[in-house]
Enzyme design. Structure first.
Site, short mmCIF file in Angstrom:
data_model
loop_
_atom_site.label_atom_id
_atom_site.label_comp_id
_atom_site.label_asym_id
_atom_site.label_seq_id
_atom_site.Cartn_x
_atom_site.Cartn_y
_atom_site.Cartn_z
N GLY A 167 9.04 3.44 -12.91
CA GLY A 167 8.52 2.43 -12.01
C GLY A 167 7.01 2.48 -11.95
O GLY A 167 6.37 3.43 -12.40
N CYS A 168 6.41 1.44 -11.36
CA CYS A 168 4.95 1.34 -11.32
C CYS A 168 4.33 2.40 -10.39
O CYS A 168 3.44 3.14 -10.78
CB CYS A 168 4.53 -0.06 -10.92
SG CYS A 168 5.36 -0.71 -9.45
N TYR A 169 4.81 2.47 -9.15
CA TYR A 169 4.32 3.51 -8.25
C TYR A 169 4.59 4.90 -8.81
O TYR A 169 3.69 5.76 -8.81
CB TYR A 169 4.98 3.38 -6.86
CG TYR A 169 4.44 2.30 -5.96
CD1 TYR A 169 3.08 2.20 -5.67
CD2 TYR A 169 5.31 1.40 -5.35
CE1 TYR A 169 2.61 1.22 -4.82
CE2 TYR A 169 4.85 0.42 -4.48
CZ TYR A 169 3.49 0.33 -4.22
OH TYR A 169 3.01 -0.64 -3.36
N THR A 225 4.75 5.98 -11.81
CA THR A 225 3.86 6.33 -12.91
C THR A 225 2.53 6.84 -12.37
O THR A 225 2.05 7.90 -12.77
CB THR A 225 3.64 5.10 -13.81
OG1 THR A 225 4.87 4.74 -14.43
CG2 THR A 225 2.61 5.41 -14.89
N GLU A 280 -3.91 1.81 -11.94
CA GLU A 280 -3.24 1.28 -13.13
C GLU A 280 -2.92 -0.19 -12.88
O GLU A 280 -2.89 -0.64 -11.73
CB GLU A 280 -1.95 2.04 -13.44
CG GLU A 280 -0.86 1.79 -12.40
CD GLU A 280 0.42 2.55 -12.63
OE1 GLU A 280 0.41 3.53 -13.38
OE2 GLU A 280 1.45 2.16 -12.02
#
Length: 342
Positions: free
Chosen positions: A148-150, A152, A308
Protein backbone atom coordinates in the site's frame (compact mmCIF):
# COMPACT_ATOMS: atom_id res chain seq x y z
CA UNK A 1 8.74 -8.61 -24.94
CA UNK A 2 6.64 -9.11 -21.82
CA UNK A 3 2.97 -9.55 -22.69
CA UNK A 4 1.00 -7.51 -20.14
CA UNK A 5 -2.64 -7.25 -19.18
CA UNK A 6 -4.36 -4.94 -16.72
CA UNK A 7 -7.56 -5.72 -14.84
CA UNK A 8 -9.26 -2.53 -13.72
CA UNK A 9 -7.67 0.06 -15.94
CA UNK A 10 -10.25 2.80 -15.32
CA UNK A 11 -9.00 3.98 -11.92
CA UNK A 12 -6.08 6.21 -10.98
CA UNK A 13 -3.63 3.37 -10.39
CA UNK A 14 -4.79 1.78 -13.64
CA UNK A 15 -4.12 4.87 -15.73
CA UNK A 16 -0.78 5.33 -13.96
CA UNK A 17 0.15 1.78 -14.92
CA UNK A 18 -0.82 2.54 -18.51
CA UNK A 19 1.29 5.71 -18.49
CA UNK A 20 4.36 3.80 -17.33
CA UNK A 21 3.89 0.59 -19.29
CA UNK A 22 3.07 2.35 -22.57
CA UNK A 23 6.64 3.69 -22.67
CA UNK A 24 8.33 0.60 -21.21
CA UNK A 25 10.80 -0.73 -23.82
CA UNK A 26 10.21 -4.41 -22.94
CA UNK A 27 6.41 -4.42 -22.62
CA UNK A 28 3.66 -5.26 -25.08
CA UNK A 29 0.28 -4.15 -23.74
CA UNK A 30 -2.26 -6.81 -24.73
CA UNK A 31 -5.45 -6.03 -22.81
CA UNK A 32 -7.10 -3.63 -20.37
CA UNK A 33 -10.33 -5.01 -18.98
CA UNK A 34 -13.48 -3.27 -17.81
CA UNK A 35 -16.97 -4.75 -17.95
CA UNK A 36 -18.62 -1.34 -17.76
CA UNK A 37 -16.45 0.35 -20.40
CA UNK A 38 -15.92 -2.59 -22.77
CA UNK A 39 -15.43 -1.35 -26.32
CA UNK A 40 -14.44 2.19 -25.36
CA UNK A 41 -10.96 3.30 -26.52
CA UNK A 42 -8.74 3.78 -23.48
CA UNK A 43 -7.63 7.16 -24.83
CA UNK A 44 -11.25 8.35 -24.93
CA UNK A 45 -11.41 8.02 -21.16
CA UNK A 46 -7.89 9.31 -20.53
CA UNK A 47 -6.88 11.78 -23.22
CA UNK A 48 -3.35 11.92 -21.78
CA UNK A 49 -2.83 8.49 -23.37
CA UNK A 50 -3.71 9.61 -26.92
CA UNK A 51 -0.95 8.44 -29.24
CA UNK A 52 0.48 6.11 -26.59
CA UNK A 53 -2.24 3.51 -25.94
CA UNK A 54 -4.44 2.39 -28.83
CA UNK A 55 -6.29 -0.40 -27.01
CA UNK A 56 -9.98 -0.50 -26.22
CA UNK A 57 -11.28 -1.70 -22.88
CA UNK A 58 -12.27 -5.35 -23.21
CA UNK A 59 -14.84 -7.48 -21.42
CA UNK A 60 -13.09 -9.98 -19.12
CA UNK A 61 -15.68 -12.57 -20.21
CA UNK A 62 -13.93 -12.62 -23.60
CA UNK A 63 -10.76 -13.96 -21.90
CA UNK A 64 -8.44 -11.29 -23.30
CA UNK A 65 -5.79 -12.07 -20.66
CA UNK A 66 -5.18 -15.71 -21.47
CA UNK A 67 -1.98 -15.16 -23.51
CA UNK A 68 -0.41 -12.65 -21.08
CA UNK A 69 2.83 -13.29 -19.23
CA UNK A 70 1.81 -11.07 -16.31
CA UNK A 71 -1.44 -9.45 -15.23
CA UNK A 72 -1.71 -6.40 -12.99
CA UNK A 73 -4.83 -6.11 -10.83
CA UNK A 74 -5.66 -2.43 -10.28
CA UNK A 75 -9.02 -3.34 -8.78
CA UNK A 76 -10.87 -2.87 -5.50
CA UNK A 77 -10.04 -5.25 -2.66
CA UNK A 78 -11.57 -8.69 -3.08
CA UNK A 79 -11.31 -9.04 -6.88
CA UNK A 80 -7.84 -10.48 -7.48
CA UNK A 81 -8.27 -13.26 -4.95
CA UNK A 82 -11.23 -14.63 -6.92
CA UNK A 83 -9.24 -14.99 -10.14
CA UNK A 84 -5.67 -15.56 -8.97
CA UNK A 85 -5.57 -19.36 -8.72
CA UNK A 86 -6.89 -19.95 -12.24
CA UNK A 87 -4.42 -17.50 -13.72
CA UNK A 88 -1.49 -18.97 -11.83
CA UNK A 89 -2.52 -22.46 -12.96
CA UNK A 90 -2.44 -21.13 -16.54
CA UNK A 91 1.13 -19.92 -16.07
CA UNK A 92 0.28 -16.22 -15.77
CA UNK A 93 2.12 -14.22 -13.13
CA UNK A 94 0.16 -11.73 -11.03
CA UNK A 95 0.93 -8.38 -9.44
CA UNK A 96 -1.97 -7.29 -7.24
CA UNK A 97 -2.08 -3.59 -6.40
CA UNK A 98 -4.96 -4.10 -3.96
CA UNK A 99 -4.69 -5.66 -0.50
CA UNK A 100 -5.85 -9.22 -1.19
CA UNK A 101 -2.50 -10.89 -0.49
CA UNK A 102 -0.62 -8.37 1.65
CA UNK A 103 -1.47 -9.84 5.05
CA UNK A 104 -0.32 -13.39 5.76
CA UNK A 105 -2.82 -14.21 8.50
CA UNK A 106 -6.24 -15.01 7.07
CA UNK A 107 -8.19 -14.12 10.21
CA UNK A 108 -6.46 -10.74 10.45
CA UNK A 109 -7.19 -10.01 6.79
CA UNK A 110 -10.85 -10.94 7.14
CA UNK A 111 -11.18 -8.85 10.30
CA UNK A 112 -9.88 -5.69 8.63
CA UNK A 113 -11.41 -6.14 5.17
CA UNK A 114 -14.80 -7.47 6.24
CA UNK A 115 -15.10 -10.39 3.83
CA UNK A 116 -14.12 -14.02 3.55
CA UNK A 117 -10.83 -14.61 1.77
CA UNK A 118 -11.44 -16.49 -1.48
CA UNK A 119 -7.90 -17.86 -1.90
CA UNK A 120 -6.36 -18.47 1.53
CA UNK A 121 -4.13 -21.18 0.03
CA UNK A 122 -2.16 -18.43 -1.75
CA UNK A 123 -1.48 -16.20 1.25
CA UNK A 124 1.70 -18.03 2.19
CA UNK A 125 3.01 -18.08 -1.37
CA UNK A 126 2.40 -14.41 -2.15
CA UNK A 127 5.55 -12.30 -1.94
CA UNK A 128 5.25 -8.86 -0.41
CA UNK A 129 6.53 -6.55 -3.13
CA UNK A 130 8.77 -4.13 -1.26
CA UNK A 131 11.97 -4.48 -3.33
CA UNK A 132 14.20 -2.83 -0.75
CA UNK A 133 13.40 -5.75 1.58
CA UNK A 134 12.31 -8.71 -0.57
CA UNK A 135 14.24 -8.29 -3.82
CA UNK A 136 15.46 -11.91 -3.99
CA UNK A 137 12.03 -13.41 -3.30
CA UNK A 138 10.38 -11.08 -5.84
CA UNK A 139 12.66 -12.35 -8.62
CA UNK A 140 11.30 -15.87 -8.20
CA UNK A 141 7.67 -15.05 -7.43
CA UNK A 142 4.49 -15.98 -9.29
CA UNK A 143 2.26 -13.76 -7.15
CA UNK A 144 3.20 -10.32 -5.85
CA UNK A 145 1.29 -8.40 -3.20
CA UNK A 146 2.13 -4.83 -4.08
CA UNK A 147 2.44 -2.73 -0.89
CA UNK A 148 0.00 0.00 0.00
CA UNK A 149 0.97 3.66 -0.37
CA UNK A 150 1.14 4.53 3.34
CA UNK A 151 2.90 1.25 4.20
CA UNK A 152 5.61 1.90 1.61
CA UNK A 153 6.55 5.30 3.05
CA UNK A 154 6.34 4.16 6.68
CA UNK A 155 8.35 0.97 6.19
CA UNK A 156 11.09 2.62 4.16
CA UNK A 157 11.36 5.34 6.79
CA UNK A 158 11.68 2.97 9.75
CA UNK A 159 13.67 0.22 7.98
CA UNK A 160 17.27 1.31 8.76
CA UNK A 161 16.42 1.98 12.41
CA UNK A 162 14.73 -1.38 12.92
CA UNK A 163 17.36 -3.40 11.11
CA UNK A 164 20.07 -1.77 13.23
CA UNK A 165 18.05 -2.28 16.43
CA UNK A 166 18.50 1.32 17.60
CA UNK A 167 14.91 2.31 18.48
CA UNK A 168 12.31 1.18 20.98
CA UNK A 169 9.92 -0.95 18.92
CA UNK A 170 7.12 -0.61 21.49
CA UNK A 171 6.41 3.07 20.84
CA UNK A 172 6.56 3.97 17.14
CA UNK A 173 4.47 6.79 15.67
CA UNK A 174 3.56 7.31 12.01
CA UNK A 175 1.87 10.65 11.35
CA UNK A 176 0.94 10.49 7.65
CA UNK A 177 -0.77 12.71 5.08
CA UNK A 178 -2.07 11.84 1.62
CA UNK A 179 -3.60 13.58 -1.37
CA UNK A 180 -7.16 12.77 -2.42
CA UNK A 181 -6.16 10.42 -5.26
CA UNK A 182 -5.33 7.88 -2.55
CA UNK A 183 -9.08 7.36 -2.11
CA UNK A 184 -9.42 6.20 -5.72
CA UNK A 185 -11.53 7.37 -8.66
CA UNK A 186 -15.04 7.08 -7.30
CA UNK A 187 -17.84 9.42 -6.34
CA UNK A 188 -17.62 10.08 -2.60
CA UNK A 189 -18.61 13.23 -0.74
CA UNK A 190 -15.37 13.56 1.24
CA UNK A 191 -13.35 13.75 -2.01
CA UNK A 192 -15.42 16.51 -3.61
CA UNK A 193 -13.53 19.75 -4.26
CA UNK A 194 -15.83 21.72 -1.94
CA UNK A 195 -15.18 19.16 0.83
CA UNK A 196 -11.46 18.40 0.45
CA UNK A 197 -10.27 21.76 -0.89
CA UNK A 198 -9.02 24.33 1.63
CA UNK A 199 -9.36 21.70 4.35
CA UNK A 200 -7.18 19.33 6.38
CA UNK A 201 -8.33 16.49 8.60
CA UNK A 202 -7.33 13.21 10.20
CA UNK A 203 -9.29 10.03 9.58
CA UNK A 204 -9.16 6.36 10.56
CA UNK A 205 -7.72 7.13 13.98
CA UNK A 206 -9.39 4.16 15.76
CA UNK A 207 -7.94 1.86 13.11
CA UNK A 208 -7.03 2.02 9.42
CA UNK A 209 -6.74 -0.97 7.06
CA UNK A 210 -3.09 -0.24 6.42
CA UNK A 211 -2.24 -0.63 10.11
CA UNK A 212 -1.93 -4.45 10.17
CA UNK A 213 0.07 -4.37 6.93
CA UNK A 214 2.52 -1.86 8.37
CA UNK A 215 2.80 -3.71 11.66
CA UNK A 216 3.46 -6.98 9.84
CA UNK A 217 6.24 -5.42 7.77
CA UNK A 218 7.89 -3.64 10.69
CA UNK A 219 7.77 -6.82 12.79
CA UNK A 220 9.63 -8.71 10.05
CA UNK A 221 12.28 -6.00 9.92
CA UNK A 222 12.82 -5.95 13.68
CA UNK A 223 12.25 -9.62 14.43
CA UNK A 224 9.64 -8.80 17.07
CA UNK A 225 6.17 -7.35 17.40
CA UNK A 226 5.95 -3.57 17.28
CA UNK A 227 3.76 -1.02 18.96
CA UNK A 228 2.64 1.47 16.32
CA UNK A 229 0.33 4.46 16.39
CA UNK A 230 -0.67 5.23 12.80
CA UNK A 231 -2.74 8.33 12.02
CA UNK A 232 -3.56 9.17 8.38
CA UNK A 233 -4.69 12.62 7.23
CA UNK A 234 -6.28 13.95 4.05
CA UNK A 235 -4.53 16.87 2.37
CA UNK A 236 -6.14 19.25 -0.16
CA UNK A 237 -3.90 18.11 -3.02
CA UNK A 238 -4.15 15.44 -5.72
CA UNK A 239 -0.94 13.41 -5.40
CA UNK A 240 1.59 12.76 -2.71
CA UNK A 241 2.25 11.28 0.70
CA UNK A 242 4.19 12.85 3.54
CA UNK A 243 5.01 10.60 6.49
CA UNK A 244 6.51 12.02 9.68
CA UNK A 245 7.82 9.10 11.73
CA UNK A 246 8.89 9.16 15.38
CA UNK A 247 10.89 6.72 17.47
CA UNK A 248 12.89 6.73 20.70
CA UNK A 249 16.57 5.87 20.33
CA UNK A 250 17.95 3.11 22.54
CA UNK A 251 21.60 3.84 21.81
CA UNK A 252 23.72 6.49 20.22
CA UNK A 253 24.20 6.20 16.46
CA UNK A 254 25.16 8.33 13.47
CA UNK A 255 21.69 8.46 11.91
CA UNK A 256 22.71 10.12 8.67
CA UNK A 257 25.40 7.53 8.04
CA UNK A 258 23.02 4.71 8.96
CA UNK A 259 20.45 5.82 6.38
CA UNK A 260 22.98 6.61 3.66
CA UNK A 261 24.67 3.22 4.01
CA UNK A 262 21.40 1.26 4.05
CA UNK A 263 20.09 2.88 0.89
CA UNK A 264 23.36 3.45 -0.97
CA UNK A 265 22.50 0.86 -3.63
CA UNK A 266 18.76 1.45 -3.79
CA UNK A 267 17.82 3.19 -7.06
CA UNK A 268 14.47 4.48 -5.82
CA UNK A 269 15.23 5.63 -2.29
CA UNK A 270 16.93 9.01 -1.98
CA UNK A 271 18.44 9.95 1.39
CA UNK A 272 18.72 13.73 1.47
CA UNK A 273 21.58 15.64 3.10
CA UNK A 274 21.48 16.22 6.85
CA UNK A 275 19.00 18.90 7.89
CA UNK A 276 16.78 18.51 4.80
CA UNK A 277 13.00 18.69 4.69
CA UNK A 278 11.65 16.76 1.67
CA UNK A 279 8.62 18.09 -0.20
CA UNK A 280 5.86 16.07 -1.84
CA UNK A 281 6.24 18.07 -5.06
CA UNK A 282 9.84 16.79 -5.36
CA UNK A 283 8.57 13.25 -6.11
CA UNK A 284 5.43 14.01 -8.15
CA UNK A 285 5.19 11.57 -11.05
CA UNK A 286 8.40 9.70 -10.13
CA UNK A 287 9.09 6.28 -8.63
CA UNK A 288 11.15 7.51 -5.70
CA UNK A 289 10.84 7.85 -1.95
CA UNK A 290 12.88 10.71 -0.50
CA UNK A 291 13.95 10.51 3.13
CA UNK A 292 15.47 12.86 5.67
CA UNK A 293 16.43 11.90 9.22
CA UNK A 294 16.59 14.30 12.19
CA UNK A 295 17.51 14.17 15.87
CA UNK A 296 15.91 17.32 17.33
CA UNK A 297 18.14 19.10 19.87
CA UNK A 298 20.39 16.05 19.97
CA UNK A 299 17.89 14.24 22.19
CA UNK A 300 16.75 10.62 22.18
CA UNK A 301 13.92 11.14 19.67
CA UNK A 302 14.51 10.38 16.00
CA UNK A 303 12.27 11.97 13.36
CA UNK A 304 12.20 10.58 9.83
CA UNK A 305 10.53 12.48 7.01
CA UNK A 306 9.43 10.42 4.00
CA UNK A 307 7.72 11.62 0.82
CA UNK A 308 6.50 9.69 -2.21
CA UNK A 309 3.94 9.92 -4.99
CA UNK A 310 1.17 7.64 -3.76
CA UNK A 311 0.30 6.62 -7.34
CA UNK A 312 3.89 5.82 -8.39
CA UNK A 313 6.27 4.51 -5.72
CA UNK A 314 3.15 4.01 -3.60
CA UNK A 315 1.37 1.96 -6.27
CA UNK A 316 1.92 1.65 -10.05
CA UNK A 317 5.62 2.52 -10.20
CA UNK A 318 6.48 0.01 -7.51
CA UNK A 319 4.38 -2.58 -9.36
CA UNK A 320 6.44 -2.02 -12.53
CA UNK A 321 9.60 -2.18 -10.43
CA UNK A 322 8.42 -5.59 -9.21
CA UNK A 323 7.66 -6.71 -12.76
CA UNK A 324 11.17 -5.79 -13.84
CA UNK A 325 12.61 -7.94 -11.07
CA UNK A 326 10.29 -10.87 -11.86
CA UNK A 327 11.37 -10.94 -15.51
CA UNK A 328 15.09 -10.40 -14.97
CA UNK A 329 15.21 -6.85 -16.33
CA UNK A 330 17.27 -4.01 -14.86
CA UNK A 331 15.15 -2.77 -11.98
CA UNK A 332 15.04 0.79 -13.30
CA UNK A 333 13.76 -0.11 -16.79
CA UNK A 334 10.98 2.28 -17.79
CA UNK A 335 11.12 4.03 -14.41
CA UNK A 336 13.89 6.60 -14.70
CA UNK A 337 11.42 9.44 -14.45
CA UNK A 338 12.14 13.07 -13.61
CA UNK A 339 9.60 14.44 -11.09
CA UNK A 340 7.17 17.12 -12.27
CA UNK A 341 7.78 20.61 -10.93
CA UNK A 342 5.99 22.86 -10.27
Amino acid sequence: MIKVGIVGGTGYTGVELLRLLSRHPQVSLRAVTSRKEAGMPVADMYSSLRGFVDLCFSDPADQPLQDCDVVFFATPNGIAMQQAQAMLDAGIRIIDLAADFRIRDRATWEQWYGMEHAAPQLLEEAVYGLPEVNRVQIRNARLIANPGCYPTAVQLGFLPLLEAGVIDTRHLIADCKSGVSGAGRKAEVHALLAEAGDNFKAYGVPGHRHLPEIRQGLARMSGQDVGLTFTPHLLPMIRGIHATLYGRLTRDVDLQQLFEQRYADEPFVDVLPAGSHPETRSVRGANVCRLAVHRPQGGDTVVVLAVEDNLVKGAAGQAVQNMNLMFGLPETTGLELVPLLP
